[in-house]
Design a protein around this motif. Sequence first.
Motif, PDB file in Angstrom:
ATOM      1  N   GLY A 361       0.867  -1.182   0.000  1.00 20.69           N
ATOM      2  CA  GLY A 361       0.000   0.000   0.000  1.00 20.69           C
ATOM      3  C   GLY A 361       0.899   1.226   0.000  1.00 20.69           C
ATOM      4  N   GLY A 362       0.433   2.321  -0.530  1.00 18.04           N
ATOM      5  CA  GLY A 362       1.313   3.489  -0.731  1.00 18.04           C
ATOM      6  C   GLY A 362       1.711   4.180   0.563  1.00 18.04           C
ATOM      7  N   GLY A 363       1.990   5.473   0.450  1.00 22.96           N
ATOM      8  CA  GLY A 363       2.302   6.297   1.626  1.00 22.96           C
ATOM      9  C   GLY A 363       3.605   5.886   2.288  1.00 22.96           C
ATOM     10  N   ASP A 364       3.536   5.715   3.615  1.00 20.61           N
ATOM     11  CA  ASP A 364       4.734   5.426   4.405  1.00 20.61           C
ATOM     12  C   ASP A 364       5.392   4.104   4.039  1.00 20.61           C
ATOM     13  OD1 ASP A 364       5.056   7.600   6.098  1.00 20.61           O
ATOM     14  OD2 ASP A 364       3.314   6.978   7.264  1.00 20.61           O
ATOM     15  N   THR A 365       4.585   3.116   3.679  1.00 22.43           N
ATOM     16  CA  THR A 365       5.155   1.800   3.384  1.00 22.43           C
ATOM     17  C   THR A 365       5.964   1.859   2.091  1.00 22.43           C
ATOM     18  OG1 THR A 365       3.018   1.073   4.212  1.00 22.43           O
ATOM     19  CG2 THR A 365       4.569  -0.645   3.611  1.00 22.43           C
ATOM     20  N   ASP A 366       5.496   2.649   1.158  1.00 26.05           N
ATOM     21  CA  ASP A 366       6.232   2.899  -0.093  1.00 26.05           C
ATOM     22  C   ASP A 366       7.617   3.479   0.236  1.00 26.05           C
ATOM     23  OD1 ASP A 366       7.169   3.854  -2.497  1.00 26.05           O
ATOM     24  OD2 ASP A 366       5.542   5.273  -2.832  1.00 26.05           O
ATOM     25  N   LEU A 367       7.595   4.468   1.124  1.00 22.70           N
ATOM     26  CA  LEU A 367       8.842   5.119   1.550  1.00 22.70           C
ATOM     27  C   LEU A 367       9.767   4.101   2.228  1.00 22.70           C
ATOM     28  CD1 LEU A 367       9.347   8.182   1.366  1.00 22.70           C
ATOM     29  CD2 LEU A 367       8.842   8.343   3.803  1.00 22.70           C
ATOM     30  N   ALA A 368       9.173   3.261   3.055  1.00 26.34           N
ATOM     31  CA  ALA A 368       9.964   2.279   3.819  1.00 26.34           C
ATOM     32  C   ALA A 368      10.624   1.261   2.882  1.00 26.34           C
ATOM     33  CB  ALA A 368       9.079   1.576   4.844  1.00 26.34           C
ATOM     34  N   VAL A 369       9.889   0.734   1.897  1.00 29.69           N
ATOM     35  CA  VAL A 369      10.519  -0.248   0.990  1.00 29.69           C
ATOM     36  C   VAL A 369      11.583   0.444   0.137  1.00 29.69           C
ATOM     37  CG1 VAL A 369       8.621  -1.932   0.902  1.00 29.69           C
ATOM     38  CG2 VAL A 369       8.707  -0.136  -0.799  1.00 29.69           C
ATOM     39  N   GLY A 370      11.359   1.718  -0.160  1.00 28.47           N
ATOM     40  CA  GLY A 370      12.354   2.495  -0.913  1.00 28.47           C
ATOM     41  C   GLY A 370      13.640   2.625  -0.103  1.00 28.47           C
ATOM     42  N   ARG A 371      13.494   3.001   1.157  1.00 30.31           N
ATOM     43  CA  ARG A 371      14.682   3.174   2.016  1.00 30.31           C
ATOM     44  C   ARG A 371      15.376   1.843   2.285  1.00 30.31           C
ATOM     45  NH1 ARG A 371      12.925   7.619   6.440  1.00 30.31           N
ATOM     46  NH2 ARG A 371      12.370   9.229   4.955  1.00 30.31           N
ATOM     47  N   ALA A 372      14.596   0.771   2.312  1.00 29.24           N
ATOM     48  CA  ALA A 372      15.199  -0.558   2.520  1.00 29.24           C
ATOM     49  C   ALA A 372      15.893  -1.031   1.242  1.00 29.24           C
ATOM     50  CB  ALA A 372      14.124  -1.553   2.949  1.00 29.24           C
ATOM     51  N   GLY A 373      15.656  -0.330   0.143  1.00 31.73           N
ATOM     52  CA  GLY A 373      16.328  -0.646  -1.128  1.00 31.73           C
ATOM     53  C   GLY A 373      15.754  -1.858  -1.846  1.00 31.73           C
ATOM     54  N   VAL A 374      14.457  -2.169  -1.585  1.00 33.54           N
ATOM     55  CA  VAL A 374      13.889  -3.375  -2.196  1.00 33.54           C
ATOM     56  C   VAL A 374      12.693  -3.092  -3.118  1.00 33.54           C
ATOM     57  CG1 VAL A 374      14.695  -4.888  -0.328  1.00 33.54           C
ATOM     58  CG2 VAL A 374      12.412  -3.862  -0.172  1.00 33.54           C
ATOM     59  N   SER A 375      12.458  -1.827  -3.440  1.00 34.10           N
ATOM     60  CA  SER A 375      11.282  -1.481  -4.260  1.00 34.10           C
ATOM     61  C   SER A 375      11.183  -2.330  -5.522  1.00 34.10           C
ATOM     62  CB  SER A 375      11.327  -0.006  -4.668  1.00 34.10           C
ATOM     63  OG  SER A 375      11.350   0.796  -3.533  1.00 34.10           O
ATOM     64  N   GLU A 376      12.343  -2.562  -6.160  1.00 33.49           N
ATOM     65  CA  GLU A 376      12.331  -3.281  -7.441  1.00 33.49           C
ATOM     66  C   GLU A 376      11.892  -4.733  -7.292  1.00 33.49           C
ATOM     67  OE1 GLU A 376      12.695  -1.719 -10.291  1.00 33.49           O
ATOM     68  OE2 GLU A 376      12.967   0.104  -9.105  1.00 33.49           O
ATOM     69  N   SER A 377      11.954  -5.258  -6.070  1.00 33.97           N
ATOM     70  CA  SER A 377      11.590  -6.667  -5.861  1.00 33.97           C
ATOM     71  C   SER A 377      10.143  -6.848  -5.409  1.00 33.97           C
ATOM     72  CB  SER A 377      12.510  -7.295  -4.811  1.00 33.97           C
ATOM     73  OG  SER A 377      13.852  -7.069  -5.159  1.00 33.97           O
ATOM     74  N   ILE A 378       9.397  -5.764  -5.361  1.00 29.59           N
ATOM     75  CA  ILE A 378       7.985  -5.848  -4.948  1.00 29.59           C
ATOM     76  C   ILE A 378       7.138  -5.902  -6.232  1.00 29.59           C
ATOM     77  CG2 ILE A 378       6.122  -4.667  -3.689  1.00 29.59           C
ATOM     78  CD1 ILE A 378       8.413  -5.469  -1.812  1.00 29.59           C
ATOM     79  N   SER A 379       6.114  -6.778  -6.251  1.00 29.01           N
ATOM     80  CA  SER A 379       5.308  -6.910  -7.478  1.00 29.01           C
ATOM     81  C   SER A 379       4.590  -5.605  -7.811  1.00 29.01           C
ATOM     82  CB  SER A 379       4.244  -8.001  -7.323  1.00 29.01           C
ATOM     83  OG  SER A 379       4.800  -9.188  -6.844  1.00 29.01           O
ATOM     84  N   PHE A 380       4.005  -4.996  -6.811  1.00 26.37           N
ATOM     85  CA  PHE A 380       3.261  -3.759  -7.077  1.00 26.37           C
ATOM     86  C   PHE A 380       3.270  -2.854  -5.853  1.00 26.37           C
ATOM     87  CE2 PHE A 380      -0.689  -1.252  -7.135  1.00 26.37           C
ATOM     88  CZ  PHE A 380      -0.457  -0.540  -8.295  1.00 26.37           C
ATOM     89  N   ILE A 381       3.650  -1.603  -6.083  1.00 24.69           N
ATOM     90  CA  ILE A 381       3.603  -0.600  -5.005  1.00 24.69           C
ATOM     91  C   ILE A 381       2.576   0.443  -5.412  1.00 24.69           C
ATOM     92  CG2 ILE A 381       4.901   1.114  -3.694  1.00 24.69           C
ATOM     93  CD1 ILE A 381       7.461  -0.407  -4.402  1.00 24.69           C
ATOM     94  N   SER A 382       1.572   0.616  -4.603  1.00 25.46           N
ATOM     95  CA  SER A 382       0.516   1.572  -4.944  1.00 25.46           C
ATOM     96  C   SER A 382       1.058   3.000  -4.935  1.00 25.46           C
ATOM     97  CB  SER A 382      -0.631   1.464  -3.944  1.00 25.46           C
ATOM     98  OG  SER A 382      -1.578   2.473  -4.201  1.00 25.46           O
ATOM     99  N   THR A 383       0.530   3.834  -5.828  1.00 24.29           N
ATOM    100  CA  THR A 383       0.927   5.251  -5.841  1.00 24.29           C
ATOM    101  C   THR A 383       0.015   6.089  -4.934  1.00 24.29           C
ATOM    102  OG1 THR A 383      -0.454   5.640  -7.792  1.00 24.29           O
ATOM    103  CG2 THR A 383       1.887   5.191  -8.184  1.00 24.29           C
TER     104      THR A 383
END
Length: 406
Positions: A361-383
């Motif tokens: 789900g977007g918002g803070d969790t989007d930011l968290a996966v980004g900071r963890a450096g794993v965004s590219e490994s998630i199937s879908f990140i909501s905007t």
Amino acid sequence: MNDNFALPIKGVLNKLSVKDLNIKGKRLFIRVDFNVPLDENLNITDDRRIRSALSTINYAIDEGSKVIIASHLGRPKGKVDKRYSLASVSRRLQRLIKKEVTFLPDCIGPKTEEAVSKMSDGDIILLENLRFHIEEEKNDEEFSKSLAKLADYFINDAFGAAHRSHASTVGITKHITSASGFLLQKEIDYLQGVINQPVRPFVAILGGAKVSGKIDVIRNLEEKVDKVIVGGGMAYTFLKAMGFNVGDSLVEKDMLDLANDIRKGVMSKGIKFYLPVDCVISQSIEPGAETKLVTAQEIPNGWKAVDIGPASVKLFSEALESAKTILWNGPMGVFEVDAFSRGTFAIAHSVADAYALTIVGGGDTDLAVGRAGVSESISFISTGGGAALELLEGKDLPGLVALTEK
Ligand code: AMP
């Protein structure tokens, strides 16, 4: 994704898609969500929202339409404020799309109408921030008409604003044929389609500050999930309701009974319900504050839980191992402070490593996966933050409801 992927999408499949329209030579008003984060020098720090809108924009250009793009940025409260100008977004869009983008200093008015009337097929215009006009958020009729006047068709691709009844998301649809864009469709496909027909086991991880903010998500998901993992601040209302001492951790007193009812209700359906078993505690959330690791049942008074501990990370990660679908919404701790971010980042890695369709789900969790450096490994990140939450609560979004029926 395989071709048999089923998308039983409530509502939006009955609505027109940009693909249903003959858009060649037509003027398209595409509402996007370019509400990107900016630093103090007004540089864009994350352009994912711009990149996410490119498929609809590129399609419109390839089909030979005249593309008029509109968005909001921040909360300028109806006043022209250069800090919220879309000028830098226009430059970034131009670079990403590799085509000239004409930036207009106002989203309505005679000069804007004149510029639009001179467009050739394939031209792109980006309008200045819609929220420089107070009428936008008021869903004003005349303002909606002024926007509609610019185009032949309205395309909504602004998922992040779809839960708002504004002139550029709802008002405009009363005046011109209105269809969904590809990003909007994709968000619905994942946040509604996949979640309503998940490949099992389906595990939901919920975190963030408050139970009250996620109660309706739990209620909506309890018919669908196999396991619920609860972390973050909201976990301590559940633990307190179970009779444990949670010290000064975030607790919503008026939610205690409800938390117990929800937990028992979920478990009575045979759904596994996980809470933290250990946590990092601190006396303040200031960076540099002293921390301790304790079990989640014995947090001393004067101390509050600020992150989940390693035993919880292990427990939660093991619960994710067999999952085939994972939905994650809400951080496991106060991840904005480095010292309290390990639990959230560890879960981000477990989600990213899972052999499962993963939805964030977007918002803070989007930011968290980004900071963890794993965004590219998630199937879908909501905007969308708020919009994603409302969809997960099973609510209809006004911006979707308003689109033209098929
Ligand atoms: P939400 O918008 O409800 O998803 O909440 C996100 C916020 O929850 C983040 O800003 C986190 O800092 C905060 N949060 C997560 N865990 C805790 C906690 N244990 N105590 C207080 N706040 C928390």
